[in-house]
Motif scaffolding. Structure first.
Motif, PDB file in Angstrom:
ATOM      1  N   GLU A   9      39.807  39.958  44.003  1.00 30.42           N
ATOM      2  CA  GLU A   9      39.189  39.431  43.063  1.00 30.42           C
ATOM      3  C   GLU A   9      38.259  40.267  42.259  1.00 30.42           C
ATOM      4  O   GLU A   9      37.840  40.352  41.337  1.00 30.42           O
ATOM      5  CB  GLU A   9      38.192  38.226  43.579  1.00 30.42           C
ATOM      6  CG  GLU A   9      37.451  37.412  42.826  1.00 30.42           C
ATOM      7  CD  GLU A   9      36.919  36.166  43.515  1.00 30.42           C
ATOM      8  OE1 GLU A   9      37.270  35.264  43.332  1.00 30.42           O
ATOM      9  OE2 GLU A   9      35.801  36.429  44.402  1.00 30.42           O
ATOM     10  N   ILE A  10      37.519  41.353  43.054  1.00 30.87           N
ATOM     11  CA  ILE A  10      36.440  42.176  42.687  1.00 30.87           C
ATOM     12  C   ILE A  10      37.284  43.200  41.860  1.00 30.87           C
ATOM     13  O   ILE A  10      36.757  43.527  40.749  1.00 30.87           O
ATOM     14  CB  ILE A  10      36.074  42.945  43.550  1.00 30.87           C
ATOM     15  CG1 ILE A  10      35.095  42.008  44.736  1.00 30.87           C
ATOM     16  CG2 ILE A  10      35.292  44.333  43.424  1.00 30.87           C
ATOM     17  CD1 ILE A  10      34.549  42.579  45.993  1.00 30.87           C
ATOM     18  N   LEU A  11      38.450  43.636  42.095  1.00 36.94           N
ATOM     19  CA  LEU A  11      39.300  44.656  41.220  1.00 36.94           C
ATOM     20  C   LEU A  11      39.465  44.037  39.847  1.00 36.94           C
ATOM     21  O   LEU A  11      39.328  44.850  38.913  1.00 36.94           O
ATOM     22  CB  LEU A  11      40.562  45.111  41.808  1.00 36.94           C
ATOM     23  CG  LEU A  11      41.255  46.088  41.187  1.00 36.94           C
ATOM     24  CD1 LEU A  11      40.843  47.341  41.144  1.00 36.94           C
ATOM     25  CD2 LEU A  11      42.916  45.979  41.576  1.00 36.94           C
ATOM     26  N   THR A  12      39.848  42.828  39.662  1.00 37.95           N
ATOM     27  CA  THR A  12      40.118  42.356  38.531  1.00 37.95           C
ATOM     28  C   THR A  12      39.294  41.380  37.899  1.00 37.95           C
ATOM     29  O   THR A  12      39.622  40.801  36.725  1.00 37.95           O
ATOM     30  CB  THR A  12      41.509  41.191  38.688  1.00 37.95           C
ATOM     31  OG1 THR A  12      41.250  40.292  39.573  1.00 37.95           O
ATOM     32  CG2 THR A  12      42.591  42.040  39.513  1.00 37.95           C
ATOM     33  N   GLN A  13      38.190  41.315  38.286  1.00 38.42           N
ATOM     34  CA  GLN A  13      36.976  40.481  37.875  1.00 38.42           C
ATOM     35  C   GLN A  13      36.641  40.806  36.144  1.00 38.42           C
ATOM     36  O   GLN A  13      36.322  39.813  35.641  1.00 38.42           O
ATOM     37  CB  GLN A  13      35.629  40.452  38.495  1.00 38.42           C
ATOM     38  CG  GLN A  13      35.181  41.846  38.606  1.00 38.42           C
ATOM     39  CD  GLN A  13      33.903  41.681  39.622  1.00 38.42           C
ATOM     40  OE1 GLN A  13      33.474  40.678  40.258  1.00 38.42           O
ATOM     41  NE2 GLN A  13      33.307  43.061  40.011  1.00 38.42           N
ATOM     42  N   SER A  14      37.012  42.046  35.596  1.00 41.99           N
ATOM     43  CA  SER A  14      36.599  42.097  34.346  1.00 41.99           C
ATOM     44  C   SER A  14      37.868  42.209  33.627  1.00 41.99           C
ATOM     45  O   SER A  14      37.785  42.328  32.447  1.00 41.99           O
ATOM     46  CB  SER A  14      36.040  43.647  34.375  1.00 41.99           C
ATOM     47  OG  SER A  14      34.770  43.508  34.659  1.00 41.99           O
ATOM     48  N   SER A  15      38.921  41.756  34.207  1.00 39.93           N
ATOM     49  CA  SER A  15      40.176  41.614  33.359  1.00 39.93           C
ATOM     50  C   SER A  15      40.108  40.278  32.664  1.00 39.93           C
ATOM     51  O   SER A  15      39.496  39.378  32.733  1.00 39.93           O
ATOM     52  CB  SER A  15      41.579  41.602  34.449  1.00 39.93           C
ATOM     53  OG  SER A  15      42.680  41.195  33.825  1.00 39.93           O
ATOM     54  N   ASP A  16      41.122  40.206  31.619  1.00 41.11           N
ATOM     55  CA  ASP A  16      41.294  39.054  30.782  1.00 41.11           C
ATOM     56  C   ASP A  16      42.269  37.953  31.489  1.00 41.11           C
ATOM     57  O   ASP A  16      42.258  36.842  31.158  1.00 41.11           O
ATOM     58  CB  ASP A  16      41.778  39.403  29.448  1.00 41.11           C
ATOM     59  CG  ASP A  16      43.290  39.891  29.288  1.00 41.11           C
ATOM     60  OD1 ASP A  16      43.574  40.270  30.514  1.00 41.11           O
ATOM     61  OD2 ASP A  16      43.539  40.041  28.200  1.00 41.11           O
ATOM     62  N   ARG A  17      42.535  38.470  32.743  1.00 39.32           N
ATOM     63  CA  ARG A  17      43.346  37.520  33.680  1.00 39.32           C
ATOM     64  C   ARG A  17      42.838  37.879  34.970  1.00 39.32           C
ATOM     65  O   ARG A  17      43.598  38.370  35.926  1.00 39.32           O
ATOM     66  CB  ARG A  17      44.979  37.812  33.507  1.00 39.32           C
ATOM     67  CG  ARG A  17      45.400  37.538  32.242  1.00 39.32           C
ATOM     68  CD  ARG A  17      46.785  38.167  31.874  1.00 39.32           C
ATOM     69  NE  ARG A  17      47.610  37.201  32.546  1.00 39.32           N
ATOM     70  CZ  ARG A  17      49.009  38.009  32.879  1.00 39.32           C
ATOM     71  NH1 ARG A  17      49.423  39.175  32.609  1.00 39.32           N
ATOM     72  NH2 ARG A  17      49.891  36.942  33.617  1.00 39.32           N
ATOM     73  N   PRO A  18      41.525  37.530  35.319  1.00 42.88           N
ATOM     74  CA  PRO A  18      41.174  37.683  36.703  1.00 42.88           C
ATOM     75  C   PRO A  18      41.999  36.755  37.815  1.00 42.88           C
ATOM     76  O   PRO A  18      42.195  35.779  37.276  1.00 42.88           O
ATOM     77  CB  PRO A  18      39.670  37.432  36.515  1.00 42.88           C
ATOM     78  CG  PRO A  18      39.529  36.396  35.428  1.00 42.88           C
ATOM     79  CD  PRO A  18      40.763  36.576  34.341  1.00 42.88           C
ATOM     80  N   VAL A  19      41.997  37.553  38.931  1.00 44.05           N
ATOM     81  CA  VAL A  19      42.634  36.750  40.011  1.00 44.05           C
ATOM     82  C   VAL A  19      41.565  36.267  40.933  1.00 44.05           C
ATOM     83  O   VAL A  19      40.563  36.792  41.355  1.00 44.05           O
ATOM     84  CB  VAL A  19      43.519  37.845  40.844  1.00 44.05           C
ATOM     85  CG1 VAL A  19      44.021  37.061  42.121  1.00 44.05           C
ATOM     86  CG2 VAL A  19      44.630  38.186  40.190  1.00 44.05           C
ATOM     87  N   SER A  20      41.657  34.874  41.505  1.00 41.45           N
ATOM     88  CA  SER A  20      40.588  34.236  42.341  1.00 41.45           C
ATOM     89  C   SER A  20      40.925  34.374  43.786  1.00 41.45           C
ATOM     90  O   SER A  20      42.094  34.015  44.151  1.00 41.45           O
ATOM     91  CB  SER A  20      40.686  33.072  41.904  1.00 41.45           C
ATOM     92  OG  SER A  20      40.189  32.725  40.494  1.00 41.45           O
ATOM     93  N   ALA A  21      39.977  34.736  44.591  1.00 40.27           N
ATOM     94  CA  ALA A  21      39.991  34.706  46.007  1.00 40.27           C
ATOM     95  C   ALA A  21      39.048  33.169  46.310  1.00 40.27           C
ATOM     96  O   ALA A  21      37.949  33.152  45.848  1.00 40.27           O
ATOM     97  CB  ALA A  21      39.346  35.790  46.705  1.00 40.27           C
ATOM     98  N   VAL A  22      39.780  32.176  46.521  1.00 37.64           N
ATOM     99  CA  VAL A  22      39.342  30.979  46.722  1.00 37.64           C
ATOM    100  C   VAL A  22      38.842  30.602  48.035  1.00 37.64           C
ATOM    101  O   VAL A  22      39.461  30.981  49.223  1.00 37.64           O
ATOM    102  CB  VAL A  22      40.359  29.899  46.255  1.00 37.64           C
ATOM    103  CG1 VAL A  22      39.954  28.404  46.502  1.00 37.64           C
ATOM    104  CG2 VAL A  22      40.727  30.098  44.814  1.00 37.64           C
ATOM    105  N   ALA A  23      37.846  29.982  48.317  1.00 41.47           N
ATOM    106  CA  ALA A  23      37.335  29.422  49.600  1.00 41.47           C
ATOM    107  C   ALA A  23      38.290  28.608  50.176  1.00 41.47           C
ATOM    108  O   ALA A  23      38.907  27.593  49.635  1.00 41.47           O
ATOM    109  CB  ALA A  23      35.974  29.027  49.528  1.00 41.47           C
TER     110      ALA A  23
END
Length: 295
Positions: free
Chosen positions: A211-225
């Motif tokens: 999530e941290i690595l991709t948070q600025s991407s236009d396709r961010p990946v979610s780490a979900v609780a």
């Protein structure tokens, strides 16, 4: 919750439709079909028996008797743990100890699960157009046998009046979960949704490092609780207790300057801190009586 489904193709992950991965990266969870070559028998036997006393004449004796294997013997955050705040009793083991502690079939299964998990990690990096030259640094070596890989087993004790497993996000990159019973719940807005197991499939979820690595991407990946709801005592049907286990892929945790957490933005990696400190914080929060394992 209806999850997307993928399969392991020719050394890469394949989703049923072009848009399925984008749904999966937002959901933070998806199913992956169990590869034909991946035998899960040893892991299933260990999950059902690690917390039991070893019996010399039992067919599963090699998979029992692990309560005495603690972090004093195998290293920090490893071995058998039993915490009163949750129904779970757990067994954690890092890759460096698989062959010396696990029965041989389980050590082999753990390596096979690791290969599938790293394949998922590589698929995401490729899909998001992160340059291959940055993969090793960005993942703390996880794509190249230099990360931290551990197998975690959970046995839920319905006789214990406590939460099943506390609300948390996984700290690392990818988790490959074997779960054949209900109880896993994923946060969706203000609600909690059930993830019903899909026969013949494993569950994949993304961790905070992704999530941290991709948070600025236009396709961010979610780490979900997510959490596991409290398990109730058997109703007399003789059904076994709930068990599960997962292969976790993390950055190498040497706490030095070589391994860091990064955000990918403006075609470069931006340092976001130490993965070792991050993991310590997430783990501590997860198992606190009043805390939650979020960041």
């Amino acid at each position: 919750m209806e999850l997307q489904v993928a399969r392991v193709g020719d050394r890469r992950l394949e989703f049923a439709s072009p848009g399925a991965f984008d749904r999966a990266r937002v959901d933070g969870f998806f199913f992956v079909e169990q590869p034909p070559a991946l035998d899960l028998d040893a892991g299933d036997r260990f999950a059902r028996n690690f917390f039991k006393d070893r019996c010399a004449h039992a067919s599963d004796s090699d998979f029992a008797g692990y309560r005495s294997c603690t972090q004093d013997e195998v290293g920090a955050r490893q071995g058998y743990f039993c915490r009163d705040a949750d129904q779970t009793e757990q067994f954690f083991l890092e890759r460096a100890n698989w062959t010396s502690v696990f029965p041989q079939p389980l050590a082999a299964q753990a390596e096979s699960m690791r290969h599938v998990s790293v394949m998922v990690l590589e698929f995401v990096l490729r899909e998001l157009n992160i340059p291959h030259s940055l993969w090793h640094q960005a993942t703390g070596g996880a794509v190249a046998d230099d990360g931290s890989y551990h197998l975690t087993f959970n046995h839920f004790r319905p006789e214990v009046s406590a939460r099943g497993l506390n609300i948390h996000k996984d700290s690392g990159w990818v988790t490959l979960l074997r779960s054949t019973d209900g109880g896993l719940e994923v946060q969706a807005g203000d609600a909690w949704e059930d993830v019903s197991p899909l026969p013949g499939h494993l569950i994949v979820n993304f961790g905070c490092a992704m999530e941290i690595l991709t948070q600025s991407s236009d396709r961010p990946v979610s780490a979900v609780a997510h959490r596991v709801r409290q398990q109730l005592p058997a109703d007399g049907s003789g059904a076994p207790d709930r068990v599960s286990y997962g292969l976790f892929v993390d950055s190498g945790l040497d706490r030095g300057q070589r391994t860091r957490l990064y955000e990918y933005a403006d075609a470069r990696l931006i340092d976001r801190g130490s993965p070792g400190d991050f993991v310590d914080d997430i783990v501590e929060r997860t198992y606190e009586t009043e805390g939650v394992g979020l960041y």
